[in-house]
Design an enzyme around this catalytic site. Structure first.
Site, PDB file in Angstrom:
ATOM      1  N   GLY A  45       9.224   5.486  -3.845  1.00  0.00           N
ATOM      2  CA  GLY A  45       9.301   5.064  -2.453  1.00  0.00           C
ATOM      3  C   GLY A  45      10.066   3.773  -2.278  1.00  0.00           C
ATOM      4  O   GLY A  45       9.680   2.908  -1.490  1.00  0.00           O
ATOM      5  N   ASN A  47      13.129   3.112  -1.110  1.00  0.00           N
ATOM      6  CA  ASN A  47      14.247   3.024  -0.177  1.00  0.00           C
ATOM      7  C   ASN A  47      13.959   2.090   1.002  1.00  0.00           C
ATOM      8  O   ASN A  47      14.865   1.738   1.755  1.00  0.00           O
ATOM      9  CB  ASN A  47      14.616   4.411   0.351  1.00  0.00           C
ATOM     10  CG  ASN A  47      13.495   5.043   1.157  1.00  0.00           C
ATOM     11  OD1 ASN A  47      12.482   5.420   0.589  1.00  0.00           O
ATOM     12  ND2 ASN A  47      13.663   5.160   2.464  1.00  0.00           N
ATOM     13  N   THR A  48      12.708   1.654   1.158  1.00  0.00           N
ATOM     14  CA  THR A  48      12.357   0.791   2.281  1.00  0.00           C
ATOM     15  C   THR A  48      11.086   0.012   1.963  1.00  0.00           C
ATOM     16  O   THR A  48      10.401   0.295   0.980  1.00  0.00           O
ATOM     17  CB  THR A  48      12.161   1.638   3.560  1.00  0.00           C
ATOM     18  OG1 THR A  48      12.016   0.778   4.689  1.00  0.00           O
ATOM     19  CG2 THR A  48      10.908   2.506   3.447  1.00  0.00           C
ATOM     20  N   ILE A  50       7.972  -2.348   1.002  1.00  0.00           N
ATOM     21  CA  ILE A  50       7.524  -3.009  -0.214  1.00  0.00           C
ATOM     22  C   ILE A  50       8.269  -2.476  -1.438  1.00  0.00           C
ATOM     23  O   ILE A  50       8.642  -3.237  -2.334  1.00  0.00           O
ATOM     24  CB  ILE A  50       6.007  -2.822  -0.400  1.00  0.00           C
ATOM     25  CG1 ILE A  50       5.252  -3.551   0.715  1.00  0.00           C
ATOM     26  CG2 ILE A  50       5.553  -3.347  -1.766  1.00  0.00           C
ATOM     27  CD1 ILE A  50       3.771  -3.220   0.753  1.00  0.00           C
ATOM     28  N   SER A 174      -4.739  -0.450  -1.452  1.00  0.00           N
ATOM     29  CA  SER A 174      -4.934  -1.026  -0.122  1.00  0.00           C
ATOM     30  C   SER A 174      -6.370  -1.496  -0.026  1.00  0.00           C
ATOM     31  O   SER A 174      -7.276  -0.921  -0.652  1.00  0.00           O
ATOM     32  CB  SER A 174      -4.655   0.017   0.957  1.00  0.00           C
ATOM     33  OG  SER A 174      -5.125  -0.437   2.214  1.00  0.00           O
ATOM     34  N   TYR A 200      -7.066   8.537   4.653  1.00  0.00           N
ATOM     35  CA  TYR A 200      -6.256   7.492   4.018  1.00  0.00           C
ATOM     36  C   TYR A 200      -7.119   6.627   3.101  1.00  0.00           C
ATOM     37  O   TYR A 200      -6.728   6.338   1.962  1.00  0.00           O
ATOM     38  CB  TYR A 200      -5.595   6.625   5.089  1.00  0.00           C
ATOM     39  CG  TYR A 200      -4.779   5.478   4.522  1.00  0.00           C
ATOM     40  CD1 TYR A 200      -3.545   5.710   3.927  1.00  0.00           C
ATOM     41  CD2 TYR A 200      -5.256   4.169   4.566  1.00  0.00           C
ATOM     42  CE1 TYR A 200      -2.798   4.666   3.396  1.00  0.00           C
ATOM     43  CE2 TYR A 200      -4.518   3.120   4.035  1.00  0.00           C
ATOM     44  CZ  TYR A 200      -3.282   3.371   3.459  1.00  0.00           C
ATOM     45  OH  TYR A 200      -2.551   2.340   2.922  1.00  0.00           O
TER      46      TYR A 200
END
Length: 228
Positions: A45, A47-48, A50, A174, A200
């Site tokens: 992940g 590409n953007t 963090i 998280s 989540y």
């Protein structure tokens, strides 16, 4: 002159307090100047957000960085940005869709074939508060991407990571894991009304539990979960 002294002092105190509070909340800046020349790092992940900032900083430190992303157009653009900003040309894009076990296996097979070593795996990619979608293989999307996809990826690359020891596995978690509850009888929310927040939290609790157990089992590989 004196009438301005107290207000100026109070203003200075307020500004200083705000700066200290910001540093406390954000954790401050990383003081390490360590470089990682010759080290291969995979960031999912990347590409953007963090993931991209992680890849950018590690590229600055000289690593061979592999950006693993679902959208190759965005991944290639991110890799190009990082190469331009850091002048590190060892930054490459690879396709990885964590919602597809087939894609994960293909990515891992390519890494095992092409890379002599893998020193760091940063499991960063995640989805959050989605509708009740499922992965290609039928898993609830947040559990499937945030935990199960990374679980498979990590295990497929484990021998390579062990052979590259000392190596590291970093799992992005998280604080939401505190509110998590894993319902082993209904992991995919097929029997209950879907709660996107609870799903989540479940996925992030799974990440933390996986990290703790993997850390207990492994030697020569540092395993950590990080709340950004």
């Amino acid at each position: 002159m004196n009438r301005y002294l107290v207000p100026a002092s109070l203003l200075g105190t307020a500004v200083g307090g705000a700066v200290l509070f910001k540093d406390y909340v954000s954790g401050g800046a990383c003081p390490s100047k360590a470089t990682i020349q010759g080290k291969t790092v995979i960031v999912t992940g990347a590409n953007t957000g963090i993931g991209k900032q992680t890849a950018l900083e590690l590229a600055r430190r000289g690593g061979n960085i592999i950006l693993a992303c679902r959208d190759m157009e965005k991944c290639e653009a991110a890799a190009k940005d990082i190469r331009r900003e850091t002048l590190n040309h060892c930054v490459n894009a690879r396709r990885l869709d964590l919602a597809s076990l087939k894609s994960i296996r293909e990515f891992a097979a390519k890494i095992i074939e092409e890379e002599e070593r893998v020193h760091v795996l940063v499991n960063n990619a995640a989805v959050m508060r989605c509708p009740h979608w499922t992965t290609e293989d039928g898993f609830e999307i947040q559990l499937g991407v945030n935990h199960l996809g990374h679980f498979l990826l990590t295990n497929l690359l484990l021998d390579k990571l062990k052979a590259s020891a000392p190596s590291r596995i970093i799992n992005l978690s998280s604080l939401a894991h505190i509110a998590g509850h894993i319902d082993f009888d209904d992991l995919n929310w097929e029997k209950r009304k879907y709660d996107t927040k609870a799903a989540y939290c479940q996925s992030k609790l799974a990440v933390v539990l996986f990290t703790k157990e993997l850390s207990r089992r492994l030697q020569g590989v540092c395993v950590a979960s990080v709340f950004p």
